[in-house]
Design a protein around this motif. Structure first.
Motif, mmCIF file in Angstrom:
data_model
loop_
_atom_site.group_PDB
_atom_site.id
_atom_site.type_symbol
_atom_site.label_atom_id
_atom_site.label_comp_id
_atom_site.label_asym_id
_atom_site.label_seq_id
_atom_site.Cartn_x
_atom_site.Cartn_y
_atom_site.Cartn_z
ATOM 1 N N GLU A 106 0.661 -0.877 -0.353
ATOM 2 C CA GLU A 106 -0.197 -0.777 0.043
ATOM 3 C C GLU A 106 0.672 1.148 0.144
ATOM 4 O O GLU A 106 2.420 1.463 0.251
ATOM 5 C CB GLU A 106 -1.131 -0.200 1.320
ATOM 6 N N LEU A 107 0.838 1.979 -0.024
ATOM 7 C CA LEU A 107 1.093 3.452 -0.336
ATOM 8 C C LEU A 107 1.451 4.055 1.474
ATOM 9 O O LEU A 107 2.837 4.330 1.237
ATOM 10 C CB LEU A 107 0.390 4.887 -0.951
ATOM 11 N N ASP A 108 1.290 3.543 2.087
ATOM 12 C CA ASP A 108 1.180 4.754 3.397
ATOM 13 C C ASP A 108 1.911 3.672 4.555
ATOM 14 O O ASP A 108 0.337 2.341 5.232
ATOM 15 C CB ASP A 108 -0.093 4.876 3.679
ATOM 16 N N PHE A 109 2.491 3.538 5.257
ATOM 17 C CA PHE A 109 2.763 1.945 5.928
ATOM 18 C C PHE A 109 3.158 2.673 7.365
ATOM 19 O O PHE A 109 4.198 2.365 7.973
ATOM 20 C CB PHE A 109 4.067 2.035 5.503
ATOM 21 N N SER A 110 2.513 4.229 7.272
ATOM 22 C CA SER A 110 2.631 4.880 8.479
ATOM 23 C C SER A 110 2.247 4.520 10.024
ATOM 24 O O SER A 110 2.316 5.076 10.665
ATOM 25 C CB SER A 110 2.966 6.647 8.090
ATOM 26 N N ARG A 162 -2.827 -2.247 -2.169
ATOM 27 C CA ARG A 162 -4.007 -1.297 -1.871
ATOM 28 C C ARG A 162 -5.231 -1.125 -2.842
ATOM 29 O O ARG A 162 -4.694 0.208 -3.526
ATOM 30 C CB ARG A 162 -3.267 -0.966 -0.897
ATOM 31 N N VAL A 163 -6.509 -1.480 -2.846
ATOM 32 C CA VAL A 163 -7.693 -0.629 -4.249
ATOM 33 C C VAL A 163 -7.784 1.005 -4.188
ATOM 34 O O VAL A 163 -7.413 1.863 -4.825
ATOM 35 C CB VAL A 163 -8.464 -1.467 -4.552
ATOM 36 N N ALA A 164 -7.121 1.423 -2.578
ATOM 37 C CA ALA A 164 -7.327 3.037 -2.408
ATOM 38 C C ALA A 164 -6.380 4.166 -3.550
ATOM 39 O O ALA A 164 -6.178 4.929 -3.486
ATOM 40 C CB ALA A 164 -7.511 3.093 -0.981
ATOM 41 N N ASP A 165 -4.895 3.150 -3.023
ATOM 42 C CA ASP A 165 -4.316 3.786 -3.428
ATOM 43 C C ASP A 165 -3.411 3.167 -5.297
ATOM 44 O O ASP A 165 -2.019 3.515 -5.963
ATOM 45 C CB ASP A 165 -3.089 3.020 -2.813
ATOM 46 N N LEU A 166 -3.921 2.614 -5.675
ATOM 47 C CA LEU A 166 -4.140 2.049 -7.107
ATOM 48 C C LEU A 166 -3.209 3.007 -7.600
ATOM 49 O O LEU A 166 -2.644 3.272 -8.897
ATOM 50 C CB LEU A 166 -5.345 1.032 -7.617
ATOM 51 N N ASP A 167 -3.797 3.961 -7.639
ATOM 52 C CA ASP A 167 -3.559 5.230 -8.951
ATOM 53 C C ASP A 167 -1.831 6.184 -8.218
ATOM 54 O O ASP A 167 -1.284 6.870 -9.222
ATOM 55 C CB ASP A 167 -4.133 6.760 -8.641
ATOM 56 N N ALA A 168 -1.296 5.395 -6.830
ATOM 57 C CA ALA A 168 -0.281 6.357 -6.748
ATOM 58 C C ALA A 168 1.089 5.553 -8.181
ATOM 59 O O ALA A 168 0.604 4.601 -9.524
ATOM 60 C CB ALA A 168 0.144 5.379 -5.118
ATOM 61 N N LEU A 169 1.793 5.917 -7.843
ATOM 62 C CA LEU A 169 2.580 5.937 -9.090
ATOM 63 C C LEU A 169 3.713 4.650 -8.964
ATOM 64 O O LEU A 169 4.072 3.907 -10.442
ATOM 65 C CB LEU A 169 3.913 7.577 -9.482
ATOM 66 N N ALA A 170 3.857 3.816 -8.235
ATOM 67 C CA ALA A 170 5.005 2.538 -7.958
ATOM 68 C C ALA A 170 4.361 1.801 -8.585
ATOM 69 O O ALA A 170 4.630 0.943 -9.472
ATOM 70 C CB ALA A 170 4.694 2.045 -6.920
ATOM 71 N N PRO A 171 2.542 1.213 -8.468
ATOM 72 C CA PRO A 171 1.588 0.262 -9.012
ATOM 73 C C PRO A 171 1.700 0.933 -10.483
ATOM 74 O O PRO A 171 1.952 -0.537 -11.731
ATOM 75 C CB PRO A 171 0.478 -0.237 -8.577
ATOM 76 N N ARG A 172 1.946 2.136 -11.342
ATOM 77 C CA ARG A 172 1.248 2.330 -12.535
ATOM 78 C C ARG A 172 2.775 1.871 -12.969
ATOM 79 O O ARG A 172 2.743 1.023 -14.572
ATOM 80 C CB ARG A 172 0.556 3.607 -12.161
ATOM 81 N N ILE A 173 3.133 1.927 -12.574
ATOM 82 C CA ILE A 173 5.098 1.934 -13.236
ATOM 83 C C ILE A 173 4.934 0.644 -13.690
ATOM 84 O O ILE A 173 5.343 -0.685 -14.598
ATOM 85 C CB ILE A 173 5.850 1.926 -12.713
ATOM 86 N N ALA A 174 4.467 -0.721 -12.116
ATOM 87 C CA ALA A 174 4.524 -1.702 -12.147
ATOM 88 C C ALA A 174 4.338 -2.214 -13.245
ATOM 89 O O ALA A 174 3.987 -3.369 -14.427
ATOM 90 C CB ALA A 174 4.802 -2.871 -11.425
ATOM 91 N N ARG A 175 3.044 -2.054 -13.470
ATOM 92 C CA ARG A 175 1.844 -2.603 -15.020
ATOM 93 C C ARG A 175 2.545 -1.689 -15.984
ATOM 94 O O ARG A 175 2.434 -2.449 -17.159
ATOM 95 C CB ARG A 175 -0.034 -1.727 -15.184
ATOM 96 N N TRP A 176 3.002 -0.581 -16.416
ATOM 97 C CA TRP A 176 3.794 -0.216 -17.663
ATOM 98 C C TRP A 176 4.599 -1.022 -17.715
ATOM 99 O O TRP A 176 4.830 -0.867 -19.648
ATOM 100 C CB TRP A 176 3.946 1.176 -17.747
ATOM 101 N N CYS A 177 5.580 -1.716 -17.005
ATOM 102 C CA CYS A 177 6.527 -2.681 -16.953
ATOM 103 C C CYS A 177 6.461 -4.265 -17.358
ATOM 104 O O CYS A 177 7.325 -4.656 -17.809
ATOM 105 C CB CYS A 177 7.318 -3.244 -16.240
ATOM 106 N N GLY A 178 4.599 -4.329 -18.044
ATOM 107 C CA GLY A 178 4.075 -5.498 -18.095
ATOM 108 C C GLY A 178 4.040 -6.390 -17.077
ATOM 109 O O GLY A 178 4.079 -7.800 -16.676
ATOM 110 N N LEU A 179 4.132 -6.332 -15.494
ATOM 111 C CA LEU A 179 3.785 -7.294 -14.377
ATOM 112 C C LEU A 179 2.488 -6.744 -13.980
ATOM 113 O O LEU A 179 1.721 -5.721 -13.768
ATOM 114 C CB LEU A 179 4.555 -6.072 -12.642
ATOM 115 N N PRO A 180 1.717 -8.395 -14.333
ATOM 116 C CA PRO A 180 0.547 -8.299 -13.628
ATOM 117 C C PRO A 180 0.358 -7.392 -11.981
ATOM 118 O O PRO A 180 1.300 -7.875 -11.347
ATOM 119 C CB PRO A 180 0.438 -9.930 -13.131
#
Length: 247
Positions: free
Chosen positions: A164-168, A200-218
């Motif tokens: 998830e985006l926030d681990f605090s 986490r669904v609430a954080d899906l628009d964060a950069l990390a999952p978007r980059i992962a998807r752009w790189c072809g990772l499920p």
């Protein structure tokens, strides 16, 4: 077609297709059977017993779901299997029980639980069992330190990172700002070499999952419960890990 296309081919039932209102409790044989009957992929969690047996259970303690109390890790596998759940006659499964029950009929996505110190013993044992399993199954964890263990012992077993985006929050005590950033932005990839992401669904628009998807990772997303979350998942993810409804 990707070698991991099976990971996202079907909606994934979170902790099995459970419904406490009908007496089907999460991570139980009944929840697994319900998901099998409906044809969904299945997500479950693993904890390690005192005698080193991977057990299908989410919490680190027994109190919430069973008639027992205290840490799961303080009981042997036989002791854990003797404990009733509070609301069902089901008993805690061993990983071997789960694999025999599913027997390749639907994909399995299995989360390795880990505490402050990485549970590499659990990762090693689970990797060996999944490597010998005849069906589609993957291992994942919030703890990136477990993934090199999976890779070393069973490089053919798909390994994923849960994030998830926030681990605090209170669920993540003791993490310093650098560790929180590393986890939330998936910056550990050079060491963990994850092959898919569950974000986490609430954080899906964060950069990390978007980059992962752009790189072809499920990219899977958890835990989808509402129509709005389902719409968000359809935009940003390849498949949902869901509960509380049937897709």
């Amino acid at each position: 077609m990707s070698a991991l296309s099976w990971l996202t081919a079907r909606p994934v039932a979170h902790r099995g297709l459970h419904d406490a209102g009908t007496g089907i409790v999460e991570n139980t044989p009944s929840a697994v059977d319900a998901a099998l009957q409906a044809g969904f992929a299945i997500e479950v969690d693993l904890q390690l017993s005192a005698d080193g047996v991977p057990m299908v259970f989410h919490d680190s303690t027994l109190d919430r779901l069973t008639t027992g109390t205290g840490p799961v890790s303080a009981r042997t596998a036989d002791e854990l299997q003797a404990l009733p759940f509070k609301a069902t006659a089901d008993r805690i499964m061993r990983l071997d029980d789960l694999l025999a029950r599913v027997n390749g009929r639907v994909p399995l996505i299995i989360e390795l639980k880990s505490e402050r110190e990485p549970n590499t013993t659990l990762a090693t044992l689970a990797a060996a069992r999944i490597a010998a399993y005849g069906g589609h199954a993957a291992l994942m964890s919030f703890d990136p330190r477990l993934l090199p263990t999976v890779r070393a012992h069973a490089p053919e077993v798909p390994r994923g990172i849960v994030a998830e985006l926030d681990f605090s929050g209170d669920d993540w005590p003791g993490l310093n700002p650098f560790q929180r950033m590393l986890l939330g932005h998936l910056l550990h990839w050079p060491a963990s070499r994850f092959q898919f992401v569950a974000f986490r669904v609430a954080d899906l628009d964060a950069l990390a999952p978007r980059i992962a998807r752009w790189c072809g990772l499920p990219v899977l997303t958890w835990t989808v419960r509402t129509p709005d979350e389902r719409k968000r998942a359809a935009r940003y993810a390849d498949q949902i890990i869901f509960e509380g409804f049937r897709p």
